[in-house]
Scaffold this motif. Structure first.
Motif, PDB file in Angstrom:
ATOM      1  N   HIS A   1      -4.768  -3.751 -45.104  1.00  0.00           N
ATOM      2  CA  HIS A   1      -4.693  -5.212 -45.078  1.00  0.00           C
ATOM      3  C   HIS A   1      -4.637  -5.717 -46.513  1.00  0.00           C
ATOM      4  O   HIS A   1      -5.489  -5.357 -47.332  1.00  0.00           O
ATOM      5  CB  HIS A   1      -5.925  -5.801 -44.383  1.00  0.00           C
ATOM      6  N   ILE A   2      -3.655  -6.551 -46.812  1.00  0.00           N
ATOM      7  CA  ILE A   2      -3.505  -7.124 -48.156  1.00  0.00           C
ATOM      8  C   ILE A   2      -3.483  -8.637 -47.994  1.00  0.00           C
ATOM      9  O   ILE A   2      -2.615  -9.179 -47.301  1.00  0.00           O
ATOM     10  CB  ILE A   2      -2.202  -6.657 -48.834  1.00  0.00           C
ATOM     11  N   LYS A   3      -4.415  -9.316 -48.637  1.00  0.00           N
ATOM     12  CA  LYS A   3      -4.471 -10.775 -48.529  1.00  0.00           C
ATOM     13  C   LYS A   3      -4.474 -11.401 -49.922  1.00  0.00           C
ATOM     14  O   LYS A   3      -5.164 -10.931 -50.823  1.00  0.00           O
ATOM     15  CB  LYS A   3      -5.728 -11.213 -47.771  1.00  0.00           C
ATOM     16  N   ALA A   4      -3.698 -12.451 -50.076  1.00  0.00           N
ATOM     17  CA  ALA A   4      -3.674 -13.216 -51.322  1.00  0.00           C
ATOM     18  C   ALA A   4      -4.013 -14.665 -51.008  1.00  0.00           C
ATOM     19  O   ALA A   4      -3.438 -15.265 -50.113  1.00  0.00           O
ATOM     20  CB  ALA A   4      -2.299 -13.132 -51.992  1.00  0.00           C
ATOM     21  N   ASN A   5      -4.960 -15.183 -51.757  1.00  0.00           N
ATOM     22  CA  ASN A   5      -5.401 -16.568 -51.608  1.00  0.00           C
ATOM     23  C   ASN A   5      -5.115 -17.258 -52.940  1.00  0.00           C
ATOM     24  O   ASN A   5      -5.902 -17.173 -53.876  1.00  0.00           O
ATOM     25  CB  ASN A   5      -6.904 -16.575 -51.277  1.00  0.00           C
ATOM     26  N   THR A   6      -3.962 -17.888 -53.045  1.00  0.00           N
ATOM     27  CA  THR A   6      -3.550 -18.450 -54.329  1.00  0.00           C
ATOM     28  C   THR A   6      -3.900 -19.923 -54.478  1.00  0.00           C
ATOM     29  O   THR A   6      -4.161 -20.395 -55.583  1.00  0.00           O
ATOM     30  CB  THR A   6      -2.034 -18.258 -54.524  1.00  0.00           C
ATOM     31  N   ARG A   7      -3.884 -20.692 -53.386  1.00  0.00           N
ATOM     32  CA  ARG A   7      -4.326 -22.084 -53.359  1.00  0.00           C
ATOM     33  C   ARG A   7      -3.744 -22.959 -54.482  1.00  0.00           C
ATOM     34  O   ARG A   7      -4.380 -23.851 -54.984  1.00  0.00           O
ATOM     35  CB  ARG A   7      -5.849 -22.165 -53.392  1.00  0.00           C
ATOM     36  N   GLY A   8      -2.537 -22.652 -54.909  1.00  0.00           N
ATOM     37  CA  GLY A   8      -1.871 -23.513 -55.879  1.00  0.00           C
ATOM     38  C   GLY A   8      -2.521 -23.551 -57.244  1.00  0.00           C
ATOM     39  O   GLY A   8      -2.378 -24.538 -57.968  1.00  0.00           O
ATOM     40  N   LYS A   9      -3.243 -22.485 -57.614  1.00  0.00           N
ATOM     41  CA  LYS A   9      -3.952 -22.458 -58.899  1.00  0.00           C
ATOM     42  C   LYS A   9      -3.108 -21.762 -59.969  1.00  0.00           C
ATOM     43  O   LYS A   9      -2.373 -20.808 -59.676  1.00  0.00           O
ATOM     44  CB  LYS A   9      -5.292 -21.727 -58.756  1.00  0.00           C
ATOM     45  N   PRO A  10      -3.229 -22.180 -61.217  1.00  0.00           N
ATOM     46  CA  PRO A  10      -2.405 -21.595 -62.280  1.00  0.00           C
ATOM     47  C   PRO A  10      -2.666 -20.112 -62.503  1.00  0.00           C
ATOM     48  O   PRO A  10      -1.787 -19.402 -62.992  1.00  0.00           O
ATOM     49  CB  PRO A  10      -2.775 -22.423 -63.518  1.00  0.00           C
TER      50      PRO A  10
END
Length: 198
Positions: free
Chosen positions: A163-172
């Protein structure tokens, strides 16, 4: 004259025993459940390496090479590796002990109606089967900016699902992936494949 009814009674009792015996037999087996067409694994990767150390799947340096900011590994719980990038961006590689899923159990479970996530998008990455199974949508007024987070599952051998998850939330800190977590997990899956080849 009294013998005939007795003989008839004996025959009725014998017939009754036959009927009762028939009722005691096991029911026919249930029909097979729905089948699923499972994509093949082209070559077995080292899933045991990942199970022993989920952080072996991807490095901070590899994330930086595709534009993410500074980060660090944090082993948060058994079966999971968390990479923290800046204040609010994170990447996880995980499995879920004690279960050891595979691409086959994922597909068959979905065919049987089990919950596999809120999304289902099949793909292959460098020949390996993968599915995006979860997408966390942005608020309605910002849907055009892309989702907040994305989770992809990757079949690496016949017994292991990463399982690969990315939580970027629009952050620089997410660099070019700040509005494209699904693109990020696809790229990360390429690294996972390379890292688990040995």
């Amino acid at each position: 004259m009294t013998r005939r009814p007795a003989r008839g009674l004996a025959m009725l009792m014998a017939g009754g025993l036959v009927v009762m015996a028939g009722c005691g037999t096991s029911p026919p087996p249930p029909p097979p459940g729905p089948s699923a067409s499972v994509p093949p694994i082209p070559a077995q990767l080292n899933g045991n390496k990942f199970i022993a150390d989920p952080c072996s799947a991807i490095t901070v340096e590899q994330l930086r090479s595709i534009g993410f900011g500074e980060g660090r590994h944090e082993q948060t719980r058994q079966g999971q590796c968390l990479i923290v990038l800046g204040r609010s961006v994170d990447v996880t590689t995980s499995w879920f002990p004690p279960l050891r899923e595979s691409i086959s159990t994922l597909y068959s479970g979905r065919a049987q109606g089990r919950d596999a996530g809120n999304h289902w998008e099949e793909m292959t990455i460098n020949g390996y089967p993968a599915v995006i199974v979860d997408v966390e949508e942005n608020i309605p007024s910002r849907r055009d900016e892309g989702p907040l987070a994305c989770r992809l599952v990757l079949g690496v051998d016949d017994n292991t699902l990463v399982h690969i998850k990315a939580n970027t939330r629009g952050k620089p800190e997410a660099g070019p992936w700040l509005n494209d977590p699904c693109g990020a997990v696809k790229k990360m899956a390429e690294f996972v494949i390379g890292n688990l080849r040995s």
